[in-house]
Structure formats: structure tokens, C-alpha cells
Scaffold this motif. Sequence first.
Motif, PDB file in Angstrom:
ATOM      1  N   THR A 139       0.828  -1.196   0.000  1.00  0.00           N
ATOM      2  CA  THR A 139       0.000   0.000   0.000  1.00  0.00           C
ATOM      3  C   THR A 139       0.862   1.246   0.000  1.00  0.00           C
ATOM      4  N   ASP A 140       1.907   1.231   0.846  1.00  0.00           N
ATOM      5  CA  ASP A 140       2.843   2.346   0.875  1.00  0.00           C
ATOM      6  C   ASP A 140       3.961   2.040  -0.109  1.00  0.00           C
ATOM      7  N   SER A 141       3.785   2.446  -1.363  1.00  0.00           N
ATOM      8  CA  SER A 141       4.774   2.125  -2.387  1.00  0.00           C
ATOM      9  C   SER A 141       6.121   2.717  -2.017  1.00  0.00           C
ATOM     10  N   PRO A 142       7.203   1.913  -2.043  1.00  0.00           N
ATOM     11  CA  PRO A 142       8.515   2.441  -1.705  1.00  0.00           C
ATOM     12  C   PRO A 142       8.921   3.544  -2.670  1.00  0.00           C
ATOM     13  N   THR A 143       9.536   4.600  -2.136  1.00  0.00           N
ATOM     14  CA  THR A 143      10.020   5.685  -2.968  1.00  0.00           C
ATOM     15  C   THR A 143      11.395   6.098  -2.492  1.00  0.00           C
ATOM     16  N   PHE A 236       6.177  14.306   2.584  1.00  0.00           N
ATOM     17  CA  PHE A 236       5.354  13.127   2.349  1.00  0.00           C
ATOM     18  C   PHE A 236       4.559  13.290   1.057  1.00  0.00           C
ATOM     19  N   ASP A 237       4.114  12.153   0.506  1.00  0.00           N
ATOM     20  CA  ASP A 237       3.320  12.201  -0.719  1.00  0.00           C
ATOM     21  C   ASP A 237       1.887  12.610  -0.406  1.00  0.00           C
ATOM     22  N   THR A 238       1.019  12.529  -1.407  1.00  0.00           N
ATOM     23  CA  THR A 238      -0.367  12.985  -1.251  1.00  0.00           C
ATOM     24  C   THR A 238      -1.345  11.854  -0.952  1.00  0.00           C
ATOM     25  N   SER A 239      -0.825  10.654  -0.652  1.00  0.00           N
ATOM     26  CA  SER A 239      -1.709   9.507  -0.421  1.00  0.00           C
ATOM     27  C   SER A 239      -2.393   9.557   0.932  1.00  0.00           C
ATOM     28  N   GLY A 240      -1.842  10.351   1.851  1.00  0.00           N
ATOM     29  CA  GLY A 240      -2.371  10.384   3.212  1.00  0.00           C
ATOM     30  C   GLY A 240      -1.759   9.336   4.105  1.00  0.00           C
ATOM     31  N   ASP A 241      -0.847   8.521   3.570  1.00  0.00           N
ATOM     32  CA  ASP A 241      -0.205   7.458   4.341  1.00  0.00           C
ATOM     33  C   ASP A 241       1.158   7.862   4.884  1.00  0.00           C
ATOM     34  N   LEU A 242       1.526   9.132   4.747  1.00  0.00           N
ATOM     35  CA  LEU A 242       2.818   9.651   5.222  1.00  0.00           C
ATOM     36  C   LEU A 242       3.998   8.899   4.624  1.00  0.00           C
ATOM     37  N   VAL A 243       3.920   8.592   3.320  1.00  0.00           N
ATOM     38  CA  VAL A 243       5.030   7.962   2.614  1.00  0.00           C
ATOM     39  C   VAL A 243       6.082   9.033   2.346  1.00  0.00           C
ATOM     40  N   VAL A 244       7.309   8.793   2.804  1.00  0.00           N
ATOM     41  CA  VAL A 244       8.381   9.776   2.656  1.00  0.00           C
ATOM     42  C   VAL A 244       8.844   9.831   1.199  1.00  0.00           C
ATOM     43  N   LEU A 283       1.410   8.142  -7.559  1.00  0.00           N
ATOM     44  CA  LEU A 283       0.390   7.247  -7.011  1.00  0.00           C
ATOM     45  C   LEU A 283       0.004   6.136  -7.966  1.00  0.00           C
ATOM     46  N   GLU A 284       0.390   6.255  -9.251  1.00  0.00           N
ATOM     47  CA  GLU A 284       0.088   5.235 -10.238  1.00  0.00           C
ATOM     48  C   GLU A 284       1.376   4.563 -10.684  1.00  0.00           C
ATOM     49  N   GLU A 285       1.269   3.280 -11.054  1.00  0.00           N
ATOM     50  CA  GLU A 285       2.450   2.539 -11.474  1.00  0.00           C
ATOM     51  C   GLU A 285       3.104   3.161 -12.701  1.00  0.00           C
ATOM     52  N   THR A 286       2.305   3.811 -13.538  1.00  0.00           N
ATOM     53  CA  THR A 286       2.830   4.362 -14.781  1.00  0.00           C
ATOM     54  C   THR A 286       3.395   5.762 -14.621  1.00  0.00           C
ATOM     55  N   SER A 287       3.188   6.367 -13.460  1.00  0.00           N
ATOM     56  CA  SER A 287       3.673   7.729 -13.256  1.00  0.00           C
ATOM     57  C   SER A 287       5.124   7.716 -12.806  1.00  0.00           C
ATOM     58  N   GLY A 288       5.741   8.874 -12.823  1.00  0.00           N
ATOM     59  CA  GLY A 288       7.130   9.003 -12.391  1.00  0.00           C
ATOM     60  C   GLY A 288       7.224   9.115 -10.882  1.00  0.00           C
ATOM     61  N   PRO A 289       8.375   9.589 -10.385  1.00  0.00           N
ATOM     62  CA  PRO A 289       8.557   9.721  -8.934  1.00  0.00           C
ATOM     63  C   PRO A 289       7.587  10.743  -8.343  1.00  0.00           C
ATOM     64  N   ALA A 290       7.277  10.573  -7.074  1.00  0.00           N
ATOM     65  CA  ALA A 290       6.363  11.489  -6.394  1.00  0.00           C
ATOM     66  C   ALA A 290       7.078  12.807  -6.114  1.00  0.00           C
ATOM     67  N   LEU A 291       6.563  13.888  -6.721  1.00  0.00           N
ATOM     68  CA  LEU A 291       7.162  15.209  -6.546  1.00  0.00           C
ATOM     69  C   LEU A 291       6.193  16.207  -5.940  1.00  0.00           C
ATOM     70  N   VAL A 292       4.927  15.809  -5.808  1.00  0.00           N
ATOM     71  CA  VAL A 292       3.915  16.690  -5.220  1.00  0.00           C
ATOM     72  C   VAL A 292       3.872  16.435  -3.719  1.00  0.00           C
ATOM     73  N   THR A 293       4.113  17.467  -2.961  1.00  0.00           N
ATOM     74  CA  THR A 293       4.227  17.336  -1.507  1.00  0.00           C
ATOM     75  C   THR A 293       2.863  17.407  -0.842  1.00  0.00           C
ATOM     76  N   GLY A 294       2.538  16.345  -0.085  1.00  0.00           N
ATOM     77  CA  GLY A 294       1.280  16.327   0.656  1.00  0.00           C
ATOM     78  C   GLY A 294       1.435  16.752   2.100  1.00  0.00           C
ATOM     79  N   GLY A 295       2.671  16.824   2.570  1.00  0.00           N
ATOM     80  CA  GLY A 295       2.927  17.223   3.952  1.00  0.00           C
ATOM     81  C   GLY A 295       4.414  17.355   4.208  1.00  0.00           C
ATOM     82  N   THR A 296       4.752  18.015   5.282  1.00  0.00           N
ATOM     83  CA  THR A 296       6.146  18.287   5.622  1.00  0.00           C
ATOM     84  C   THR A 296       6.364  18.075   7.114  1.00  0.00           C
TER      85      THR A 296
END
Length: 306
Positions: A139-143, A236-244, A283-296
Amino acid sequence: VQFLEFDTSGDLVVINQDDTYADVSLGDGAVLDFTSASSFLDTSIPLEDQMGLEETSGPALVTGGTSLIIYGKTASGKVVQNQMFWIYDMECGRDNFPVQTGDEIGWVTVGDLSNAWPAFCPALPEGSPTIAPKSNEPTDSPTTSPIKSPTVSPTVKVDPIVIAEPNKCSCSPTVFQFILSLDQTCNRNDIVDNTGIEGAFCFSVEVEALPSSRLVETAENSDPVVEIVSVQFLEFDTSGDLVVINQDDTYADVSLGDGAVLDFTSASSFLDTSIPLEDQMGLEETSGPALVTGGTSLIIYGKTAS
């Protein structure tokens, strides 16, 4: 309680974060269950291609270390943090059993475990039972950090894990169960002596408040902080799961005073304005690295005059 797993780079990059027990009220003997990123390993793919260390490889699924962070309250209402983590040596010995049922460390005793994958751990005979293969990613995709890899832990310096070719093995459990044992302290650390462990550490410190809205009353601070010794910046990303998605340890080992200036660059500085924002959330398998910040988050360690 927070459960973390790190990659094999030695930089303590978080590849799996489980906050299932982030807001709970538990007592002695409570059971905590966590699934490792290694449960998603594909035995038909070489282990080194699943470490996430190369741009061409997939997500990091090989666990280089594990951490458990527990916050508890004393009878008088004080909040105490118990943090423990261990690093795997990734060796392929026939006696490699890094974590075992009954091991005690800090406030927990290890309960039931699911084996590592026998294909990646010679210590286990072929056909050894483990969990059923997963059909999708955690669920928390490694980044990984888009800016710079973290250098060291703010509290403990860890040497990079050196893996000699071709002996790359993963013997860490695929599922963990921990039993709260609140009569134990960090003086108890069975994991540190296990084969397959590079190092295991445990700390307990009194903190000002719980890491959530569940605050406790504390007395007015009569011993103010006079020196800052370590600062960590997280996004963190925008998933709400606090993925760094970004970790900056530039100020991990410093001596700073009142008025010191800290500079950090956000993952969002790498956004491409020619690409839709939703395609840069990771958030999608086809997208690139997470660059949109959902939290700090900013984590600061300081010393008082005493």
C-alpha cells in the motif's frame, strides 16, 4: 506505534511505513502484526533487481533494516518514546536467522513470524512455508528521495551494507508479530547477537507529547534548550499514508544556537510544468517519482543547559 523498513543502501531510506497502530490505547501483552516489503519479492527475478538501487530496477522490496517506534504513557502522564531498529547483513550463511520468535528488545517480544523466501535465503530448505505470494505492491509504495539520499540517522551512524557478488541473500521475515512487554527495557536486546544482523539498537527517551493530536499535559519548561544538535527535514506524498518522498539530513550532526538559519529544497522544486500535476504524484504505477508534496515534517533534537 510505527513500523518502518529501510532499503539496502545503508542510508536508512524508508521503503515501507505502516501506521496501522498510529492512534491506539494498548496495554501489556497486546499483539501487533506487520507485513514486510519483502513479502512482495518475486522469486523469478534476481534479488539485486529488486533492491531499487538502480534507475532501471523496480521498487525497493529487499529489506536492509527494520525499525519499531513506540510511544507510551507512564502512570504520571509522562510520554516516553521507545525506538529500536536493526540492520541486516544480507549474508548467505546456512545459519542466517536474524529475527526469531521469542527474541526480546525494548518494550516488545517477537511473536509469530513468516519465513523469508527460501529462494533468497539458503538457511531455509526449499519448500519451507512462508506467506502466499502477493499479487500487487505494498500500500505504501517504496520511494526514494528525488533530491539527495539521506546521509545518516539523526541518532546513530550506520555503515553502508556491503554485499559481495554473488552472495546476495534476504533472510528477514516476511511477516512480523510483536507482543508488548512493558516490563522490559532497552537493556534487553536479543536481536543484536543473532546471525544475519549487522547491528541492533534501542533507545528510550522522555518526549514532550505524543506524535498526534493525542497530547498530554506537561509542566512549563523550566530547562530550556540552548543548543540544536540534529535536524531532519521530511516531505510526504499525497496519499495520506505519510510515505516519505524527500528526506534531507544536511543538518544531521550540527551545533547550532538561537537564530541559526536552515535551508531545505522541496521535492516540488523538481515539478515539470509541462506535465499534469496528477501525473507527478507517484500514485500510479505508470507515473514518475512522487514530486507533489502532501505534507512536511521537521524533526529537531536539542540539548538543555543541564
